[in-house]
Design a protein around this motif. Structure first.
Motif, PDB file in Angstrom:
ATOM      1  N   PRO A 146      -8.421  10.329 -23.506  1.00 42.18           N
ATOM      2  CA  PRO A 146      -8.805   9.319 -24.507  1.00 42.18           C
ATOM      3  C   PRO A 146      -9.682   8.222 -23.912  1.00 42.18           C
ATOM      4  O   PRO A 146      -9.490   7.813 -22.769  1.00 42.18           O
ATOM      5  CB  PRO A 146      -7.462   8.746 -24.957  1.00 42.18           C
ATOM      6  N   ARG A 147     -10.625   7.776 -24.719  1.00 43.43           N
ATOM      7  CA  ARG A 147     -11.515   6.688 -24.310  1.00 43.43           C
ATOM      8  C   ARG A 147     -11.134   5.421 -25.073  1.00 43.43           C
ATOM      9  O   ARG A 147     -11.181   5.392 -26.304  1.00 43.43           O
ATOM     10  CB  ARG A 147     -12.970   7.035 -24.607  1.00 43.43           C
ATOM     11  N   LEU A 148     -10.750   4.391 -24.340  1.00 41.82           N
ATOM     12  CA  LEU A 148     -10.448   3.111 -24.973  1.00 41.82           C
ATOM     13  C   LEU A 148     -11.725   2.313 -25.166  1.00 41.82           C
ATOM     14  O   LEU A 148     -12.636   2.381 -24.337  1.00 41.82           O
ATOM     15  CB  LEU A 148      -9.457   2.326 -24.118  1.00 41.82           C
ATOM     16  N   ALA A 165      -4.734   9.521 -29.892  1.00 43.16           N
ATOM     17  CA  ALA A 165      -4.322  10.734 -29.186  1.00 43.16           C
ATOM     18  C   ALA A 165      -3.041  10.539 -28.385  1.00 43.16           C
ATOM     19  O   ALA A 165      -2.544  11.501 -27.781  1.00 43.16           O
ATOM     20  CB  ALA A 165      -5.444  11.209 -28.265  1.00 43.16           C
ATOM     21  N   ARG A 166      -2.536   9.324 -28.341  1.00 43.47           N
ATOM     22  CA  ARG A 166      -1.270   9.029 -27.656  1.00 43.47           C
ATOM     23  C   ARG A 166      -0.393   8.228 -28.606  1.00 43.47           C
ATOM     24  O   ARG A 166       0.085   7.154 -28.301  1.00 43.47           O
ATOM     25  CB  ARG A 166      -1.527   8.251 -26.352  1.00 43.47           C
ATOM     26  N   VAL A 339      -6.505   2.510 -31.894  1.00 44.42           N
ATOM     27  CA  VAL A 339      -7.887   2.820 -31.541  1.00 44.42           C
ATOM     28  C   VAL A 339      -8.104   4.326 -31.650  1.00 44.42           C
ATOM     29  O   VAL A 339      -7.438   5.119 -30.989  1.00 44.42           O
ATOM     30  CB  VAL A 339      -8.260   2.291 -30.132  1.00 44.42           C
ATOM     31  N   ALA A 340      -9.011   4.703 -32.514  1.00 41.76           N
ATOM     32  CA  ALA A 340      -9.378   6.112 -32.706  1.00 41.76           C
ATOM     33  C   ALA A 340     -10.827   6.254 -32.266  1.00 41.76           C
ATOM     34  O   ALA A 340     -11.717   6.544 -33.064  1.00 41.76           O
ATOM     35  CB  ALA A 340      -9.187   6.512 -34.171  1.00 41.76           C
ATOM     36  N   THR A 341     -11.034   6.015 -30.972  1.00 43.08           N
ATOM     37  CA  THR A 341     -12.388   5.872 -30.434  1.00 43.08           C
ATOM     38  C   THR A 341     -12.813   7.046 -29.564  1.00 43.08           C
ATOM     39  O   THR A 341     -13.702   6.918 -28.735  1.00 43.08           O
ATOM     40  CB  THR A 341     -12.490   4.562 -29.638  1.00 43.08           C
ATOM     41  N   GLY A 342     -12.174   8.189 -29.747  1.00 43.84           N
ATOM     42  CA  GLY A 342     -12.655   9.395 -29.107  1.00 43.84           C
ATOM     43  C   GLY A 342     -12.228   9.566 -27.659  1.00 43.84           C
ATOM     44  O   GLY A 342     -11.274   8.954 -27.187  1.00 43.84           O
ATOM     45  N   PHE A 343     -13.023  10.394 -26.951  1.00 42.75           N
ATOM     46  CA  PHE A 343     -12.643  10.857 -25.627  1.00 42.75           C
ATOM     47  C   PHE A 343     -13.823  10.764 -24.658  1.00 42.75           C
ATOM     48  O   PHE A 343     -14.964  10.579 -25.069  1.00 42.75           O
ATOM     49  CB  PHE A 343     -12.169  12.316 -25.709  1.00 42.75           C
ATOM     50  N   THR A 346     -18.954  13.292 -22.167  1.00 42.46           N
ATOM     51  CA  THR A 346     -20.143  13.549 -21.358  1.00 42.46           C
ATOM     52  C   THR A 346     -19.942  13.210 -19.891  1.00 42.46           C
ATOM     53  O   THR A 346     -20.850  13.406 -19.085  1.00 42.46           O
ATOM     54  CB  THR A 346     -21.366  12.771 -21.893  1.00 42.46           C
ATOM     55  N   GLU A 347     -18.787  12.667 -19.536  1.00 38.78           N
ATOM     56  CA  GLU A 347     -18.433  12.450 -18.130  1.00 38.78           C
ATOM     57  C   GLU A 347     -16.952  12.783 -17.976  1.00 38.78           C
ATOM     58  O   GLU A 347     -16.086  11.916 -17.983  1.00 38.78           O
ATOM     59  CB  GLU A 347     -18.755  11.034 -17.653  1.00 38.78           C
ATOM     60  N   LEU A 348     -16.674  14.061 -17.858  1.00 37.40           N
ATOM     61  CA  LEU A 348     -15.296  14.543 -17.844  1.00 37.40           C
ATOM     62  C   LEU A 348     -14.564  14.024 -16.608  1.00 37.40           C
ATOM     63  O   LEU A 348     -15.009  14.242 -15.481  1.00 37.40           O
ATOM     64  CB  LEU A 348     -15.276  16.069 -17.844  1.00 37.40           C
ATOM     65  N   PRO A 349     -13.436  13.339 -16.784  1.00 39.57           N
ATOM     66  CA  PRO A 349     -12.738  12.751 -15.640  1.00 39.57           C
ATOM     67  C   PRO A 349     -12.366  13.749 -14.549  1.00 39.57           C
ATOM     68  O   PRO A 349     -12.415  13.426 -13.364  1.00 39.57           O
ATOM     69  CB  PRO A 349     -11.495  12.123 -16.274  1.00 39.57           C
ATOM     70  N   ILE A 350     -12.021  14.983 -14.929  1.00 37.56           N
ATOM     71  CA  ILE A 350     -11.593  15.946 -13.915  1.00 37.56           C
ATOM     72  C   ILE A 350     -12.698  16.277 -12.928  1.00 37.56           C
ATOM     73  O   ILE A 350     -12.430  16.653 -11.781  1.00 37.56           O
ATOM     74  CB  ILE A 350     -11.062  17.246 -14.580  1.00 37.56           C
TER      75      ILE A 350
END
Length: 509
Positions: A146-148, A165-166, A339-343, A346-350
């Motif tokens: 999730p992106r805050l 998402a949480r 907050v429903a601000t997506g994920f 374009t820069e996957l944390p893994i």
């Protein structure tokens, strides 16, 4: 799990992608594999997203494995609990769960060029461990972190705050003043559900989406019996839905005017759902349909038209301890902030945890030129790395399960090729990778995602669409139908390994 162990294949993630890889590997007799998952169950996105109203926006018959049809869907568009139950059932029936390790997080994975294998550090409740593997299969998903929002003061909010998402199910929304930031796919499902119980709801909208009617229906008992017992009926349903979804592709990729019927349908849905002309104007999109993700709902617009809801289009200036303040100076008190601000897409944390041959992480390599892979699956300087749902494999119209199955078939053929020719490593050539991605970006220029007049999570900070596939899904499947070893640099396997690897049973003991 032992402190040090070896498996032939290490799979990261237990959502649709990781589970598909595990099942298909087992079918091929590749039993020496391990699936690690940071969560406590299979399911991935469908395990984590438990917010009110969560459901799929792709029809159930298509949003499932082709090799595991489900005649018992209750609705034509499945709710989240049914999808999660389906994934869990398929996993249990597959006989692969003994090689899944939950509550196990990938801390780092580094390619060892001398040993020709991946060294992966993982952590679980018992501590930190090392696993080596011949291949590393990453199925962590693009909608998993999730992106805050970056809003001044949000960390100092004194009320309840959580990402969609949480979802915090311990928070009682009844009678509360609630704010939802975002109007994307999750928000339009959440808003109609919580509007019924909250005292007041503020919905903060940056750009108005297109929302088509949700042509959902409940499957009756007789229809479910027919789907279970009439030979070929479920496949017929799936095929019809698949080709119906493919009719969207020309409007996205060739000529936006072809999507005019869908645009008219969305605007009619808005007119039907919202009685207030001024609100209707604020909810009317100002870009071409398809430029952002097209949403589906019958209840979103009527919920926004309710007396206890305000749609706020002024930008948020800051969040205080008990309110949201917009740039026009208006302060709106709030008890719960959702907050429903997506994920991070374009820069996957893994990718910051995976290090290739040159000592650079995948994140560092992609930072220079954006996310890019060969056939969305393999990457130069990262031997024997296979990404499921990698760059430019996303869809705006159809089922990602179709894409996942296509990539897994490519993975299977790659492994067969490696075994047949005794290749220790396979790695796409820079030339093949550059040619593949240059063609993608050439095709992308004329798509609605680049010409439709919007900004979206499909685009990276340089304006490149590194998320979506700009062609039909059957073209994607055809291009990944066999492992094209001519596009790869390969190395031969050594006759003797430096030390005896542990068996899969020893690793998972």
């Amino acid at each position: 799990m032992t402190t040090n162990g070896h498996v032939k294949h290490l799979v990261v993630g237990a959502g649709f992608a990781g589970l598909c890889a595990a099942i298909r590997l087992q079918e091929d007799g590749e039993t020496d594999f391990l699936v690690i998952e940071k969560g406590g169950d299979v399911g991935g996105t469908w395990r984590d997203n438990t917010y009110p109203g969560a459901a799929c926006d792709v029809p159930s018959q298509l949003y499932s494995f082709s090799f595991a049809p489900n005649p018992d869907w209750s609705m034509s568009f499945s709710p989240q609990p049914e999808i999660q139950a389906y994934i869990r059932r398929v996993a249990e029936e597959s006989g692969t769960l003994d090689r899944f390790r939950f509550h196990t997080t990938l801390e780092s994975a580094a390619w060892d060029d001398d040993a020709q294998l991946w060294r992966t550090e993982v952590s679980d409740p018992t501590g930190r461990h090392t696993i080596t593997s011949t291949t590393l299969v990453v199925g962590a998903g693009g909608l998993s972190e999730p992106r805050l929002p970056d809003i001044d003061g949000i960390e100092g909010f004194d009320g309840e705050l959580f990402h969609s998402a949480r979802w915090d199910h311990d928070v009682d929304l009844a009678g509360k003043r609630v704010a939802v930031i975002g109007t994307g796919a999750s928000a339009i499902q959440i808003v109609p559900e919580i509007q019924k119980v909250v005292g007041h709801l503020d919905v903060y909208q940056r750009t108005a989406p297109y929302v088509l009617p949700r042509n959902d229906r409940r499957y009756g008992r007789l229809e479910r019996l027919a789907l279970r017992h009439v030979p070929g009926l479920q496949r017929l349903y799936r095929t019809a839905i698949y080709w119906g979804r493919e009719t969207y592709v020309p409007g996205f990729t060739l000529q936006p005017k072809l999507a005019l019927p869908a645009k008219k349908m969305a605007l009619a849905n808005l007119a039907k759902g919202v009685s207030d002309p001024e609100l209707r104007e604020r909810l009317t999109p100002i870009f071409e349909i398809g430029c952002k993700r097209i949403l589906i709902s019958n209840t979103y617009y009527p919920a926004l038209d309710s007396d206890n809801v305000e749609v706020v289009t002024d930008r948020i200036a800051k969040v205080t301890g008990d309110a949201v303040v917009t740039e026009d100076g208006v302060e709106r008190p709030v008890d719960v902030l959702i907050v429903a601000t997506g994920f991070f897409t374009t820069e996957l944390p893994i990718t910051g945890h995976i290090t290739g041959r040159g000592g650079r992480t995948l994140a560092e390599q992609w930072r220079e030129g954006g996310m890019a892979a060969y056939k969305g699956t393999t990457v130069p300087d990262f031997p024997n790395l296979f990404m499921l749902v990698g760059p430019n494999t996303g869809l705006g119209h159809s089922s990602m399960v179709f894409i996942i199955e296509s990539q897994v078939e490519y993975l299977r053929d790659a492994i067969r090729t490696m075994d047949l020719h005794r290749y220790a490593t396979v790695e796409p050539t820079p030339a093949a990778t550059e040619e593949w991605n240059a063609d993608l970006q050439r095709r992308m220029r004329r798509t609605v995602w680049n010409t439709g007049g919007c900004s979206s999570w499909y685009l990276d900070e340089d304006g490149r669409n590194t998320i979506l596939w700009p062609r039909s899904t059957f073209a994607f499947r055809g291009l990944l139908s066999e492992f094209d070893v001519a596009a790869y640099d390969v190395t031969a396997a050594r006759t003797a390994s430096p030390s005896r690897p542990a068996t899969a049973e020893e690793v998972t003991a």
